[in-house]
Motif scaffolding. Structure first.
Motif, PDB file in Angstrom:
ATOM      1  N   HIS A   1       0.857  -1.183   0.000  1.00 36.98           N
ATOM      2  CA  HIS A   1       0.000   0.000   0.000  1.00 36.98           C
ATOM      3  C   HIS A   1       0.893   1.231   0.000  1.00 36.98           C
ATOM      4  O   HIS A   1       2.038   1.196   0.468  1.00 36.98           O
TER       5      HIS A   1
ATOM      6  N   HIS B   1       0.456   3.545  -5.265  1.00 35.75           N
ATOM      7  CA  HIS B   1      -0.803   4.232  -5.578  1.00 35.75           C
ATOM      8  C   HIS B   1      -1.561   3.480  -6.653  1.00 35.75           C
ATOM      9  O   HIS B   1      -0.979   2.998  -7.635  1.00 35.75           O
ATOM     10  N   ILE B   2      -2.874   3.381  -6.501  1.00 29.42           N
ATOM     11  CA  ILE B   2      -3.722   2.617  -7.417  1.00 29.42           C
ATOM     12  C   ILE B   2      -3.646   3.144  -8.844  1.00 29.42           C
ATOM     13  O   ILE B   2      -3.811   2.390  -9.807  1.00 29.42           O
TER      14      ILE B   2
ATOM     15  N   THR C   1      -1.139   1.158 -11.071  1.00 32.34           N
ATOM     16  CA  THR C   1      -1.222  -0.293 -10.895  1.00 32.34           C
ATOM     17  C   THR C   1      -0.607  -1.058 -12.063  1.00 32.34           C
ATOM     18  O   THR C   1      -0.149  -2.184 -11.901  1.00 32.34           O
TER      19      THR C   1
ATOM     20  N   GLN D   1      -4.930  -1.231  -0.833  1.00 30.95           N
ATOM     21  CA  GLN D   1      -3.992  -1.492  -1.921  1.00 30.95           C
ATOM     22  C   GLN D   1      -3.122  -2.713  -1.630  1.00 30.95           C
ATOM     23  O   GLN D   1      -2.629  -3.364  -2.551  1.00 30.95           O
TER      24      GLN D   1
ATOM     25  N   LYS E   1      -4.979  -5.403  -3.148  1.00 28.20           N
ATOM     26  CA  LYS E   1      -4.874  -5.326  -4.604  1.00 28.20           C
ATOM     27  C   LYS E   1      -3.576  -5.962  -5.087  1.00 28.20           C
ATOM     28  O   LYS E   1      -3.579  -6.811  -5.989  1.00 28.20           O
TER      29      LYS E   1
ATOM     30  N   SER F   1      -8.198   4.951  -0.927  1.00 33.13           N
ATOM     31  CA  SER F   1      -7.793   4.290  -2.162  1.00 33.13           C
ATOM     32  C   SER F   1      -9.053   3.902  -2.919  1.00 33.13           C
ATOM     33  O   SER F   1     -10.115   3.697  -2.322  1.00 33.13           O
TER      34      SER F   1
ATOM     35  N   GLU G   1     -10.672   1.608  -6.457  1.00 31.21           N
ATOM     36  CA  GLU G   1     -10.491   0.616  -7.509  1.00 31.21           C
ATOM     37  C   GLU G   1     -11.798   0.497  -8.285  1.00 31.21           C
ATOM     38  O   GLU G   1     -12.852   0.251  -7.695  1.00 31.21           O
TER      39      GLU G   1
END
Length: 700
Positions: A43, A110-111, A114, A140, A143, A676, A678
């Motif tokens: 994250h 950071h998303i 990705t 994250q 993720k 965050s 998504e």
């Protein structure tokens, strides 16, 4: 023995004093089983770059330890990264540890970036997952964990920031247990400088007199403390549930505490390589504590590259291009992982996507933004090729006469868009060249031209992503203006509708004519059906006509009739096709299909679909009320609320309503909250909201 690798004589564009040591090269002399290809994933703000900088220093690669706040780290070398204090691009480096060679990639948290994580994990063999000891497993984190699972990567977990107030490694382990079987290999000792090694039953002391943390001592704990004994029992029991061999060893030893450390390491490695368990280590990287045991765990438990995949001939070169950067002096620099054979400098290569032949004029080993020229890249190693002009991210490169295709990299569609326009006619060409370079480097950037408005549109993964792209264009001295960032919607047929249409047009002195009827209706996914019917027995082959019609429909579905967004969740059925002998050409059928679908969608009361983002907000418990109130104004659907001193709010929110949310959240919580997002799907836009969006976009 500590390996020290040759370091570059040439540094990148960043103007800073070099902290890199000049040492002897040995990259190509390391056998594959002594190589580790690993990534650092986590994250945002968990301490990835901070941990990496300590690894480089303890490995003898750097003279001093870089600091994110001071902007002098080896891995975050872009000016934007140093100004913002975050990782934007994945960076690669190579160093030695315990007679092993480690190729390490530090990835963004950071998303919005990705894709940088995705393409790094595609070529790695293992990963180090870093957790914040206070925040635990964050959005994250999940993720990147899923990304690692998708690539079947064994993982080692490092619970960082154990020096912070509120640090709770046991809570982190409990959260990890929902994802894997955690194997706790370290325990906190009597002080921050003292830690217990559960495998060797030793006390590790980081010398408080050595402010860099490079000096540590180990001593046997006799008799073991109750906590250390309990941790050893739990470790052996956890392994026994996974590994039959350690059960035999335990039965021979007769006591959990008497199981040899070497046997435990072998069992931990077997469990880690099969992804049935995950070693967990503790530390505080910023305080220079715990990084050397983490490096030992990388060598002991993460896999070597191994033999080439079954279909590949180990003697013939097969390499995978996972990243491209454009250097002002060197041109495109292609990052590759060699899966089979050996890549030599000046070697001829064939791109399996384009079938074009190119030559690797130079091979480089990377150390952040610094380079060292090398003669070859052996099987299992990672390096950079200079001299390739037509290679893109995801391409497979082979030596001539070799046929092999490695699977590519999945790039999610961009969901934010802004307009970009050159300030003057003389700026148009520099802008186009700069955008071409950025798209080459980052496949998640999409540049397209809107024919109706004449605008050039720039699409990206998020607000920060587009902000970084704009910043990079300015630093490239491109004179351009940018429009307001907005969301990339989709369009959908609002109801069932049917239209018949005839296409007739003279092109280059020849008449082209076709007619057809198309029905559209809402659906769960896009589907296209073409019914040519028994009456069709024209001059063209039915299969060719079918293909031309499908191509016309698919082209038309890329731009809807409301605002020009792609069409989604719509079933398209061609119910009738008419031909006019020699007038009905394939271009006529293709154009007729596109025009008929356009007319049908225009009569089907199309609706906008907006992207929905699963948003996780982490904030002080006292701020939950204002955060929930603000989310409700943004049309959020609350999924869950985890109350406590540190609260977690999970909500599904229309992405369009989250523009500017970062600044608003800072204001609501006095900078104490993080979030965050998504994108998880699309949903219909309410009628009033759709009307407002259309008015804003069209200007009327």
């Amino acid at each position: 023995m500590l390996l020290r690798l040759a370091l570059p004589r040439v540094l990148g564009a960043a103007k800073r004093p070099s902290t890199l040591r000049q040492t002897r090269p040995l990259a190509t002399r390391v056998p594959p089983d002594a190589v580790r290809n690993l990534g650092i994933i986590a994250h945002i703000d968990a301490g990835k770059t901070t941990t990496t900088e300590r690894m480089l220093h303890y490995a003898g690669l750097t003279r001093s330890i870089g600091d994110v706040d001071d902007g002098d780290t080896v891995m975050d070398y872009l000016p934007m990264e140093r100004e913002r204090g975050i990782t934007i691009q994945s960076a690669a480096t190579t160093f030695g540890w315990r007679s092993h060679q480690l190729h390490l990639i530090d990835t963004p948290g950071h998303i919005d970036f990705t894709v940088e994580v995705e393409r790094a994990l595609r070529v790695l063999d293992g990963a180090v997952v870093i957790l914040d000891a206070v925040a635990g497993v964050q959005a994250q984190t999940l993720k990147v964990w899923r990304q690692a699972e998708k690539n079947a990567l064994p993982r080692v977990v490092f619970v960082n920031k154990m020096d912070r107030e509120g640090a709770d490694w046991r809570a982190c382990v409990d959260e990890l247990s929902r994802l894997t079987t955690p194997l706790v290999l370290m325990l906190p000792g009597p002080s921050l400088e003292q830690w217990y090694d559960v495998v060797t039953m030793e006390l590790i002391v980081f010398d408080p007199q050595d402010k860099t943390g490079a000096t540590l001592r180990r001593s046997k704990v006799e008799p073991p403390t109750a906590e250390l004994s309990e941790a050893r029992v739990q470790l052996v029991e956890a392994l026994a549930a996974l590994d039959a061999q350690i059960v035999d060893v335990f039965l021979s030893a007769g006591d959990h505490l008497k199981v040899p450390a070497g046997e435990l390491r072998a069992a931990i490695r077997r469990a880690t390589l099969t992804a049935r368990a995950c070693p967990v280590l503790l530390g505080a990287a910023f305080r220079n504590i715990g990084v050397q045991p983490l490096l030992d765990a990388v060598v002991d438990y993460l896999p070597a590259p191994g033999v080439p995949p079954a279909p590949l001939d180990p003697r013939k070169l097969v390499a995978f291009a996972f990243k491209v950067t454009v250097d002002p002096q060197r041109g495109p620099m292609v990052f590759v992982r060699v899966y089979a054979g050996t890549l030599d400098a000046r070697m001829a290569l064939v791109n399996q996507r384009t079938q074009l032949r190119e030559r690797a004029t130079k091979l480089l080993q990377m150390y952040g933004d610094a380079v060292e020229e090398i003669a070859q890249i052996a099987q299992g190693h990672i390096g950079v090729i200079v001299g390739l002009k037509a290679t893109r991210t995801g391409d497979t490169l082979c030596e001539p006469k070799v046929k092999a295709q490695l699977h590519g990299i999945d790039v999610p569609p961009p969901v934010f868009v802004c307009a970009v326009e050159a300030d003057a006619p003389q700026d148009e060409r520099p802008l186009a060249q700069a955008l071409s370079s950025l798209v080459l480097e980052d496949p998640s950037i999409v540049v397209e031209h809107n024919e109706e408005t004449g605008q050039m549109l720039l699409r990206g993964m998020g607000e920060l992503h587009l902000e970084v792209v704009q910043d990079r264009l300015r630093r490239m001295k491109v004179n351009a203006s940018f429009g307001k960032v907005r969301v990339a919607y989709r369009e959908m047929a609002g109801r069932k509708a049917s239209v018949s249409h005839t296409y007739a047009r003279e092109i280059a002195g020849r008449m082209h004519k076709a007619a057809m009827a198309i029905t559209v209706e809402p659906a769960q996914d896009n589907t296209v059906e073409v019914e040519l019917g028994d009456a069709f027995e024209g001059a063209e082959q039915p299969s060719e006509v079918h293909r031309a019609i499908v191509e016309g429909i698919e082209g038309a579905m890329s731009r809807g009739t409301l605002l020009g967004f792609p069409v989604a969740r719509t079933r398209v059925t061609v119910t009738n096709v008419e031909h006019f002998n020699e007038l009905s050409t394939l271009p006529a059928f293709r154009a007729c299909a596109a025009q008929t679908l356009h007319h049908t969608l225009a009569s089907a009361d199309s609706v906008l679909l907006e992207p929905l983002a699963l948003t996780t907000v982490e904030c002080p418990g006292a701020c939950v009320g204002p955060v929930l109130g603000d989310l409700s104004m943004r049309r959020a659907r609350i999924v869950s609320i985890d109350h406590g001193e540190e609260a977690h709010v999970v909500a599904e929110v229309p992405l369009g309503s989250m523009l500017g949310y970062s600044s608003e959240l800072r204001s609501l919580t006095a900078g104490a909250a993080t979030f965050s997002m998504e994108v998880v799907g699309f949903g219909p836009v309410p009628a009033l909201q759709q009307k407002r969006i259309i008015q804003e976009s069209r200007g009327y």
